[in-house]
Design a protein around this motif. Sequence first.
Motif, PDB file in Angstrom:
ATOM      1  N   ARG A   1      -1.488  -6.689   4.536  1.00  0.00           N
ATOM      2  CA  ARG A   1      -0.746  -7.909   4.218  1.00  0.00           C
ATOM      3  C   ARG A   1      -0.456  -7.913   2.724  1.00  0.00           C
ATOM      4  N   GLY A   2       0.778  -8.156   2.354  1.00  0.00           N
ATOM      5  CA  GLY A   2       1.137  -8.171   0.941  1.00  0.00           C
ATOM      6  C   GLY A   2       0.842  -6.845   0.254  1.00  0.00           C
ATOM      7  N   SER A   3       1.016  -5.763   0.983  1.00  0.00           N
ATOM      8  CA  SER A   3       0.775  -4.388   0.511  1.00  0.00           C
ATOM      9  C   SER A   3      -0.698  -4.055   0.297  1.00  0.00           C
ATOM     10  N   ILE A   4      -1.600  -4.922   0.747  1.00  0.00           N
ATOM     11  CA  ILE A   4      -3.033  -4.692   0.541  1.00  0.00           C
ATOM     12  C   ILE A   4      -3.719  -4.462   1.886  1.00  0.00           C
TER      13      ILE A   4
ATOM     14  N   MET B   1       0.849  -1.157   0.000  1.00  0.00           N
ATOM     15  CA  MET B   1       0.000   0.000   0.000  1.00  0.00           C
ATOM     16  C   MET B   1       0.901   1.228   0.000  1.00  0.00           C
ATOM     17  N   LYS B   2       0.637   2.126  -0.876  1.00  0.00           N
ATOM     18  CA  LYS B   2       1.414   3.356  -0.927  1.00  0.00           C
ATOM     19  C   LYS B   2       0.799   4.388   0.014  1.00  0.00           C
ATOM     20  N   LEU B   3       1.601   5.372   0.394  1.00  0.00           N
ATOM     21  CA  LEU B   3       1.110   6.384   1.332  1.00  0.00           C
ATOM     22  C   LEU B   3      -0.014   7.224   0.742  1.00  0.00           C
ATOM     23  N   ILE B   4      -0.091   7.314  -0.566  1.00  0.00           N
ATOM     24  CA  ILE B   4      -1.209   8.045  -1.168  1.00  0.00           C
ATOM     25  C   ILE B   4      -2.525   7.325  -0.856  1.00  0.00           C
ATOM     26  N   THR B   5      -2.485   5.992  -0.806  1.00  0.00           N
ATOM     27  CA  THR B   5      -3.677   5.221  -0.453  1.00  0.00           C
ATOM     28  C   THR B   5      -4.026   5.435   1.009  1.00  0.00           C
ATOM     29  N   HIS B   6      -3.029   5.350   1.876  1.00  0.00           N
ATOM     30  CA  HIS B   6      -3.267   5.588   3.299  1.00  0.00           C
ATOM     31  C   HIS B   6      -3.894   6.967   3.512  1.00  0.00           C
ATOM     32  N   ASN B   7      -3.460   7.931   2.729  1.00  0.00           N
ATOM     33  CA  ASN B   7      -3.909   9.309   2.878  1.00  0.00           C
ATOM     34  C   ASN B   7      -5.402   9.476   2.624  1.00  0.00           C
TER      35      ASN B   7
ATOM     36  N   ILE C   1       4.040   0.257   1.995  1.00  0.00           N
ATOM     37  CA  ILE C   1       3.821  -0.462   3.254  1.00  0.00           C
ATOM     38  C   ILE C   1       3.441  -1.885   2.870  1.00  0.00           C
ATOM     39  N   GLU C   2       4.316  -2.824   3.149  1.00  0.00           N
ATOM     40  CA  GLU C   2       4.064  -4.216   2.777  1.00  0.00           C
ATOM     41  C   GLU C   2       3.297  -4.969   3.857  1.00  0.00           C
ATOM     42  N   GLU C   3       3.634  -4.689   5.113  1.00  0.00           N
ATOM     43  CA  GLU C   3       2.981  -5.357   6.243  1.00  0.00           C
ATOM     44  C   GLU C   3       2.761  -4.340   7.350  1.00  0.00           C
ATOM     45  N   GLY C   4       1.713  -4.546   8.116  1.00  0.00           N
ATOM     46  CA  GLY C   4       1.439  -3.671   9.247  1.00  0.00           C
ATOM     47  C   GLY C   4      -0.055  -3.568   9.490  1.00  0.00           C
ATOM     48  N   GLU C   5      -0.460  -2.440  10.029  1.00  0.00           N
ATOM     49  CA  GLU C   5      -1.879  -2.211  10.264  1.00  0.00           C
ATOM     50  C   GLU C   5      -2.158  -0.726  10.342  1.00  0.00           C
ATOM     51  N   MET C   6      -3.409  -0.391  10.106  1.00  0.00           N
ATOM     52  CA  MET C   6      -3.896   0.970  10.320  1.00  0.00           C
ATOM     53  C   MET C   6      -4.910   0.878  11.451  1.00  0.00           C
TER      54      MET C   6
ATOM     55  N   SER D   1       9.029  -0.947   2.086  1.00  0.00           N
ATOM     56  CA  SER D   1      10.006  -0.987   1.002  1.00  0.00           C
ATOM     57  C   SER D   1       9.907   0.292   0.180  1.00  0.00           C
ATOM     58  N   VAL D   2      10.897   0.485  -0.672  1.00  0.00           N
ATOM     59  CA  VAL D   2      10.906   1.645  -1.557  1.00  0.00           C
ATOM     60  C   VAL D   2      10.879   1.118  -2.987  1.00  0.00           C
ATOM     61  N   GLU D   3       9.931   1.625  -3.750  1.00  0.00           N
ATOM     62  CA  GLU D   3       9.737   1.200  -5.133  1.00  0.00           C
ATOM     63  C   GLU D   3      10.288   2.277  -6.060  1.00  0.00           C
ATOM     64  N   ASP D   4      11.028   1.875  -7.066  1.00  0.00           N
ATOM     65  CA  ASP D   4      11.493   2.843  -8.060  1.00  0.00           C
ATOM     66  C   ASP D   4      10.300   3.297  -8.891  1.00  0.00           C
ATOM     67  N   SER D   5      10.216   4.587  -9.090  1.00  0.00           N
ATOM     68  CA  SER D   5       9.127   5.137  -9.893  1.00  0.00           C
ATOM     69  C   SER D   5       9.634   6.420 -10.538  1.00  0.00           C
ATOM     70  N   LYS D   6       9.434   6.533 -11.831  1.00  0.00           N
ATOM     71  CA  LYS D   6       9.875   7.718 -12.553  1.00  0.00           C
ATOM     72  C   LYS D   6       9.032   8.914 -12.112  1.00  0.00           C
TER      73      LYS D   6
END
Length: 161
Positions: A113-116, A1-7, A96-101, A31-36
């Motif tokens: 879980r699994g970035s979802i 899950m990217k921080l834009i989704t969390h937002n 965010i690959e693992e954790g909770e909100m 993790s950090v994903e490469d993105s142009k």
Amino acid sequence: MKLITHNILTCVDPRCKKEPPSLTLAATKVSVEDSKFDEAFIVRMIDRIDYPTLLTAYREVAPKDSPVLPPEVPKEPHTNKEFLKALYYAVCCIVIEEGEMICPRCARSYPIRGSIPNMILRPMDEEEIKHSSKRMKVDKEEADEEEGESKESDNDEKKMD
């Protein structure tokens, strides 16, 4: 899950719908994903991002060598390349690959879980119910106090008339 989704996510518990709070992020694997860099995209998103929520989450999960976001959106953000690149990195590269909100209002937890993120309501266990009930009671008492204070000030204004 990217921080834009969390937002953009908020608690789905019906009790929190009136004033949905931002969810607290507790990441266990990032993790950090490469993105142009996409300047047009991030310029369009600036006004849609809840910056204080993003900043809090970013500071908690970003690796130490990540670009620094300022405490407030700068003046003329649409033309500030350094800010745009740091903002883009925060919302599109941090994963965010693992954790909770966790909802700060009702204490409901949404696992990642699994970035979802799993936003499906599930029955709460006894401990969650107890904590949630206490939190909601405190919120109701605070709202009642604020309402009482506003009624007093309304009455004071009427007396002055």
